[in-house]
Design a protein around this motif. Structure first.
Motif, PDB file in Angstrom:
ATOM      1  N   VAL A 199       1.930   0.772   4.688  1.00 29.81           N
ATOM      2  CA  VAL A 199       1.576   0.363   5.855  1.00 29.81           C
ATOM      3  C   VAL A 199       0.984  -1.145   5.938  1.00 29.81           C
ATOM      4  CG1 VAL A 199      -0.528   0.819   7.473  1.00 29.81           C
ATOM      5  CG2 VAL A 199       0.648   2.909   6.905  1.00 29.81           C
ATOM      6  N   ALA A 200       0.411  -1.277   4.766  1.00 32.25           N
ATOM      7  CA  ALA A 200      -0.189  -2.736   4.610  1.00 32.25           C
ATOM      8  C   ALA A 200       0.911  -3.742   4.176  1.00 32.25           C
ATOM      9  CB  ALA A 200      -1.124  -2.787   3.152  1.00 32.25           C
TER      10      ALA A 200
ATOM     11  N   GLY B  87      -3.683  -1.133   8.114  1.00 30.57           N
ATOM     12  CA  GLY B  87      -2.833  -1.865   8.811  1.00 30.57           C
ATOM     13  C   GLY B  87      -3.333  -2.733   9.906  1.00 30.57           C
TER      14      GLY B  87
ATOM     15  N   ARG C 130      -3.245  -6.748  10.343  1.00 29.79           N
ATOM     16  CA  ARG C 130      -2.622  -7.234  11.278  1.00 29.79           C
ATOM     17  C   ARG C 130      -3.408  -8.359  11.974  1.00 29.79           C
ATOM     18  NH1 ARG C 130       0.442  -2.625  11.493  1.00 29.79           N
ATOM     19  NH2 ARG C 130      -1.210  -1.402  12.306  1.00 29.79           N
TER      20      ARG C 130
ATOM     21  N   GLU D  71      -4.359   4.789   5.102  1.00 28.34           N
ATOM     22  CA  GLU D  71      -3.484   4.340   5.844  1.00 28.34           C
ATOM     23  C   GLU D  71      -3.852   4.173   7.419  1.00 28.34           C
ATOM     24  OE1 GLU D  71      -0.481   7.432   5.454  1.00 28.34           O
ATOM     25  OE2 GLU D  71      -1.764   8.877   6.409  1.00 28.34           O
TER      26      GLU D  71
ATOM     27  N   GLU E 123       3.699  -3.333   5.616  1.00 26.57           N
ATOM     28  CA  GLU E 123       4.358  -3.641   7.009  1.00 26.57           C
ATOM     29  C   GLU E 123       3.590  -4.537   8.117  1.00 26.57           C
ATOM     30  OE1 GLU E 123       5.162   0.363   8.344  1.00 26.57           O
ATOM     31  OE2 GLU E 123       7.007   0.480   6.788  1.00 26.57           O
ATOM     32  N   ALA E 124       2.294  -4.393   7.684  1.00 28.43           N
ATOM     33  CA  ALA E 124       1.435  -5.487   8.627  1.00 28.43           C
ATOM     34  C   ALA E 124       1.309  -6.870   8.117  1.00 28.43           C
ATOM     35  CB  ALA E 124       0.066  -4.698   8.534  1.00 28.43           C
TER      36      ALA E 124
END
Length: 338
Positions: A94-95, A60, A64, A56, A97-98
């Motif tokens: 996290v991945a 991300g 991104r 985590e 959301e990125a």
């Protein structure tokens, strides 16, 4: 008497094949501009696969960066997939959301019994993507830049004879007494490189044979087995060398790679897995016949309560070299069933 080391080995040299391969099949990430590769793409699709287990803190930023530079910026990458390898933290969230597509490792090909290991996540990543070219990037990188991806894609997009590209880099080892600029890659130098030089000297030119950043053509990746643990990379190199020859392989300098370092005991387990993979390939390709297969149980010791006055606790690990078959064989079976 003092010996000049340079003169001591002056008559030593690698084979002519390796000597000619090195300059022809080695390049630098900076040699490959995203805009030039986009022009060379010509309808070829690209998938980036990121295996991640409890990453985590880093995954991300990696996602991104790829999305910003190579999806929204120069549209070179068509698919970013993170394979969540049984994480206990927020890696998957996290991945996603990125901007990545996230799949749980065990949800891919669920009809098969699940296996554990990095190679399993990579194999599942190939199965869950569709790109003509697949780029693998580890999920624990702290200094990731998008030229990791463009560098690995460069030889594949510009030369049809290249089937598989390995990354290499300076890998610092950060310790309590300071930083050794090239002190990382201990398993490479102590285990993988000596074994490869002994039995597959054609691979002597690879700077980082165990690098976690590499790329290949789908038809090649679907036609070779994947060792499910840390033997996956060395297995790939040997299998493709035996199948397609040295000139189908290339390598790219990616600069510097910084990630967290594993404990000495973890490196011992990794070393055992790599050794078992090499022994498996020696037998598979008729390079070595053994009267008895190597044992797969590794005994290690750590501080703790022990027996017979030994103030150590024995820890046992099964290093069995399980492998996933070439994905192409599963596709064939599916067609036969249909």
């Amino acid at each position: 008497m003092r010996t000049n080391r340079a003169n001591e080995h002056a008559d030593l040299h690698v084979s002519a094949d390796v000597g000619s391969w090195l300059p022809r099949r080695s390049s630098h990430a900076a040699d490959w501009r995203a805009e030039d590769l986009l022009a060379a793409k010509r309808g070829t699709t690209v998938s980036v696969v990121i295996p991640a287990r409890d990453e985590e803190a880093t995954v991300g930023d990696i996602v991104r960066t790829i999305r910003r530079d190579l999806v929204d910026g120069v549209p070179l990458v068509d698919e970013i997939l993170v394979v969540d390898s049984r994480s206990q933290d927020a890696t998957a969230r996290v991945a996603a959301e990125a901007g990545a597509t996230v799949v749980a490792q065990d949800s891919v090909l669920p009809m098969l019994p699940g296996m554990a290991g990095k190679g399993e996540a990579l194999w599942k990543g190939v199965a869950a993507t569709t790109g003509d070219l697949v780029v693998f990037v580890d999920g624990d990188l702290y200094d990731f830049t998008s030229d990791y991806v463009t560098g690995l894609l460069g030889p594949l997009l510009t030369d049809e004879s290249v089937a598989y590209v390995k990354g290499f880099y300076h890998r610092p080892l950060v310790g309590s007494t300071g930083t050794d600029a090239d002190g990382g890659g201990r398993v490479t130098e102590l285990v993988a490189r000596p074994l490869l030089n002994m039995y597959w000297p054609e691979l002597a030119g690879f700077v980082q044979p165990l690098a976690g950043e590499y790329a290949g053509r789908r038809e090649v990746l679907e036609s070779i087995p994947f060792v499910v643990n840390y033997g996956v990379e060395v297995g790939h190199l040997i299998d493709i060398l035996e199948w397609r020859g040295l000139d189908a392989l290339a390598q790219v300098d990616l600069g510097k790679r910084t990630h967290r370092h594993q404990t000495t005991q973890a490196l011992g387990r990794m070393s055992g897995q790599i050794m078992l993979t090499v022994f498996d390939r020696l037998e598979r390709y008729g390079r070595l016949v053994s009267a008895q297969p190597p044992a797969t149980l590794l005994a290690q010791f750590r501080r703790g309560e022990g027996a017979d006055g030994v103030e150590r606790e024995m820890v046992l690990t099964d290093l069995t070299c399980e492998q996933r078959p070439p994905l192409a064989t599963l596709h064939t079976a599916d067609r036969e069933i249909a």
